[in-house]
Write a protein that holds these residues in place. Structure first.
Motif, PDB file in Angstrom:
ATOM      1  N   ALA A   1      50.576  36.493  58.093  1.00 21.77           N
ATOM      2  CA  ALA A   1      48.746  36.247  58.027  1.00 21.77           C
ATOM      3  C   ALA A   1      48.516  38.044  58.188  1.00 21.77           C
ATOM      4  N   ALA A   2      49.394  38.433  59.586  1.00 24.02           N
ATOM      5  CA  ALA A   2      48.800  40.322  59.168  1.00 24.02           C
ATOM      6  C   ALA A   2      49.454  41.035  58.322  1.00 24.02           C
ATOM      7  N   ILE A   3      51.087  40.866  57.386  1.00 21.15           N
ATOM      8  CA  ILE A   3      51.026  41.686  56.754  1.00 21.15           C
ATOM      9  C   ILE A   3      50.087  41.797  55.265  1.00 21.15           C
ATOM     10  N   GLU A   4      49.397  39.631  55.472  1.00 18.15           N
ATOM     11  CA  GLU A   4      48.872  39.979  54.452  1.00 18.15           C
ATOM     12  C   GLU A   4      47.534  40.428  54.199  1.00 18.15           C
ATOM     13  N   SER A   5      46.396  40.986  55.765  1.00 20.15           N
ATOM     14  CA  SER A   5      45.393  40.738  55.485  1.00 20.15           C
ATOM     15  C   SER A   5      44.957  42.710  55.871  1.00 20.15           C
ATOM     16  N   HIS A   6      46.182  43.196  56.490  1.00 19.91           N
ATOM     17  CA  HIS A   6      46.067  44.311  57.268  1.00 19.91           C
ATOM     18  C   HIS A   6      47.523  45.328  56.511  1.00 19.91           C
ATOM     19  N   THR A   7      47.865  45.085  54.840  1.00 28.22           N
ATOM     20  CA  THR A   7      49.035  45.763  54.143  1.00 28.22           C
ATOM     21  C   THR A   7      48.474  45.377  52.826  1.00 28.22           C
ATOM     22  N   PRO A   8      48.809  46.267  51.806  1.00 23.96           N
ATOM     23  CA  PRO A   8      48.640  45.449  50.518  1.00 23.96           C
ATOM     24  C   PRO A   8      49.819  44.398  49.927  1.00 23.96           C
ATOM     25  N   TYR A   9      51.096  44.001  51.250  1.00 22.60           N
ATOM     26  CA  TYR A   9      52.469  43.693  50.430  1.00 22.60           C
ATOM     27  C   TYR A   9      51.817  42.719  50.719  1.00 22.60           C
ATOM     28  N   ARG A  10      53.322  41.566  50.114  1.00 21.27           N
ATOM     29  CA  ARG A  10      53.649  40.831  50.754  1.00 21.27           C
ATOM     30  C   ARG A  10      55.399  40.017  50.783  1.00 21.27           C
ATOM     31  N   ALA A  11      56.007  39.505  51.809  1.00 16.11           N
ATOM     32  CA  ALA A  11      57.008  38.957  52.054  1.00 16.11           C
ATOM     33  C   ALA A  11      57.378  38.490  50.956  1.00 16.11           C
ATOM     34  N   VAL A  12      58.591  38.878  50.615  1.00 17.63           N
ATOM     35  CA  VAL A  12      59.821  38.256  49.831  1.00 17.63           C
ATOM     36  C   VAL A  12      60.082  36.671  50.284  1.00 17.63           C
TER      37      VAL A  12
ATOM     38  N   GLY B   1      62.474  36.599  56.622  1.00 15.12           N
ATOM     39  CA  GLY B   1      63.841  37.222  55.811  1.00 15.12           C
ATOM     40  C   GLY B   1      64.941  35.869  56.280  1.00 15.12           C
ATOM     41  N   TRP B   2      66.407  37.259  56.446  1.00 12.87           N
ATOM     42  CA  TRP B   2      67.457  36.874  56.537  1.00 12.87           C
ATOM     43  C   TRP B   2      68.347  37.847  57.545  1.00 12.87           C
ATOM     44  N   HIS B   3      68.506  36.994  58.644  1.00 14.80           N
ATOM     45  CA  HIS B   3      69.520  37.798  59.589  1.00 14.80           C
ATOM     46  C   HIS B   3      68.702  39.420  59.592  1.00 14.80           C
ATOM     47  N   GLY B   4      66.646  38.878  60.058  1.00 13.71           N
ATOM     48  CA  GLY B   4      66.212  40.138  60.342  1.00 13.71           C
ATOM     49  C   GLY B   4      66.008  41.194  59.444  1.00 13.71           C
ATOM     50  N   ASN B   5      67.022  40.543  58.245  1.00 14.01           N
ATOM     51  CA  ASN B   5      66.523  41.618  56.196  1.00 14.01           C
ATOM     52  C   ASN B   5      64.794  40.857  56.088  1.00 14.01           C
ATOM     53  N   ALA B   6      64.812  41.801  55.572  1.00 13.63           N
ATOM     54  CA  ALA B   6      62.800  41.774  54.801  1.00 13.63           C
ATOM     55  C   ALA B   6      62.909  42.496  53.820  1.00 13.63           C
ATOM     56  N   LEU B   7      62.419  42.063  52.768  1.00 13.01           N
ATOM     57  CA  LEU B   7      61.560  42.548  51.660  1.00 13.01           C
ATOM     58  C   LEU B   7      60.580  42.562  51.480  1.00 13.01           C
ATOM     59  N   LEU B   8      59.579  43.891  51.429  1.00 13.88           N
ATOM     60  CA  LEU B   8      58.098  43.032  51.466  1.00 13.88           C
ATOM     61  C   LEU B   8      57.978  44.648  50.014  1.00 13.88           C
ATOM     62  N   VAL B   9      56.246  43.771  49.186  1.00  9.04           N
ATOM     63  CA  VAL B   9      56.619  44.187  48.018  1.00  9.04           C
ATOM     64  C   VAL B   9      54.962  44.607  47.820  1.00  9.04           C
ATOM     65  N   ARG B  10      54.260  45.233  46.649  1.00  8.60           N
ATOM     66  CA  ARG B  10      53.159  45.222  46.388  1.00  8.60           C
ATOM     67  C   ARG B  10      52.547  43.938  46.198  1.00  8.60           C
ATOM     68  N   ARG B  11      51.297  42.972  45.769  1.00 12.02           N
ATOM     69  CA  ARG B  11      51.183  42.044  45.698  1.00 12.02           C
ATOM     70  C   ARG B  11      50.886  42.175  43.753  1.00 12.02           C
ATOM     71  N   THR B  12      50.656  43.706  43.314  1.00 11.40           N
ATOM     72  CA  THR B  12      50.969  43.306  41.636  1.00 11.40           C
ATOM     73  C   THR B  12      52.329  43.351  41.165  1.00 11.40           C
ATOM     74  N   ILE B  13      53.436  42.985  42.433  1.00  9.16           N
ATOM     75  CA  ILE B  13      55.017  43.621  41.817  1.00  9.16           C
ATOM     76  C   ILE B  13      55.377  42.147  41.365  1.00  9.16           C
ATOM     77  N   GLU B  14      55.952  40.957  39.851  1.00  8.70           N
ATOM     78  CA  GLU B  14      55.829  40.154  40.191  1.00  8.70           C
ATOM     79  C   GLU B  14      57.918  39.185  40.877  1.00  8.70           C
ATOM     80  N   VAL B  15      58.292  38.436  41.838  1.00 10.47           N
ATOM     81  CA  VAL B  15      58.964  38.242  41.789  1.00 10.47           C
ATOM     82  C   VAL B  15      59.574  37.359  41.277  1.00 10.47           C
ATOM     83  N   THR B  16      60.743  36.794  40.748  1.00  6.19           N
ATOM     84  CA  THR B  16      61.907  35.807  40.032  1.00  6.19           C
ATOM     85  C   THR B  16      62.370  35.189  40.525  1.00  6.19           C
TER      86      THR B  16
END
Length: 234
Positions: free
Chosen positions: A56-67, A77-92
């Motif tokens: 909720a904090a990522i979504e409300s305080h940054t322009p990013y979303r978690a993959v 994420g997985w084992h502490g690894n996470a990817l954040l992308v700008r909301r305009t970027i499509e994740v397929t």
């Protein structure tokens, strides 16, 4: 197409003042201005492995979303690894990358679409053992090249490689480029280039660097690194 990629080991959001401060990490991420960010040590190590950065904090305080990986309900994420992308970027597509390991290390991969162009990103946190690191890099490259449809790729994270050249970087194909944005560890007085960005031959790097700020100097034991990359028109 020009994009900025960043990698940041956030040390479970615990800063040099020994306080866990997710809001501080989110502010640092905003400072980088990156389009795609790979995080390491983004989850608690034990128990439910919940994220130290609330969704909720990522979504409300940054322009990013978690993959979204869907591996654990409380993790981003997985084992502490996470990817954040700008909301305009499509994740397929997104998945964990199997790694040979004795430690709680890992890597994750996401396929993205930006301005109609498809690209692939891997975030990773590699082993402390040099031999194991080389095996892990080989596994990641094999995974990337075995994916359906080869696309421009960016690999980034905490490689735990103290050597400026050689070591696990011997495993990188000659037509790829290993970028060394600068010294990022330890954050108070950086001496090592543990955090790297590796790009396939389609990309052209126009700038790289280490993000220095008052917040970043105490937010984690690492500083964020970044690279501004251009993908030429087809």
């Amino acid at each position: 197409m020009e994009l900025t990629f960043a990698s940041y080991n956030i040390h479970k959001a615990v800063g040099l003042d020994r306080r866990r401060d997710p809001d501080r990490i989110l502010a640092i991420l905003n400072e980088t201005g990156a389009d795609v960010i790979a995080l390491q040590e983004a989850d608690r190590r034990f128990g439910r492995r919940e994220s130290v950065l609330p969704l909720a904090a990522i979504e409300s305080h940054t322009p990013y979303r978690a993959v979204h990986l869907g591996m654990r309900p409380d993790s981003i994420g997985w084992h502490g690894n996470a990817l954040l992308v700008r909301r305009t970027i499509e994740v397929t597509e997104a998945c964990a990358v199997p790694l040979p390991t004795l430690e709680p290390r890992g890597a994750i991969r996401a396929d993205l679409v930006v301005e109609g162009r498809r690209l692939r990103v891997v975030g990773m946190h590699l082993d402390l053992s040099g031999l194991r690191r080389r095996q892990q890099v080989r596994s990641i490259l094999s995974h990337v090249t075995d994916c359906e449809n080869p696309v421009p790729s960016v690999l980034m994270g905490d490689f735990n490689e103290w050597a400026r050249h050689g070591g696990c970087f011997h495993e990188i194909p000659r037509d790829w480029q290993v970028l060394a944005p600068g010294r990022s560890f330890p954050s108070r007085r950086p001496v090592a280039q543990l955090d790297r960005i590796v790009v396939s031959d389609e990309w052209r790097a126009i700038a790289t660097g280490v993000h220095h700020s008052a917040l970043a100097a105490r937010g984690s034991d690492h500083l964020p690194v970044w690279a501004r990359l251009v993908l030429p028109k087809i």
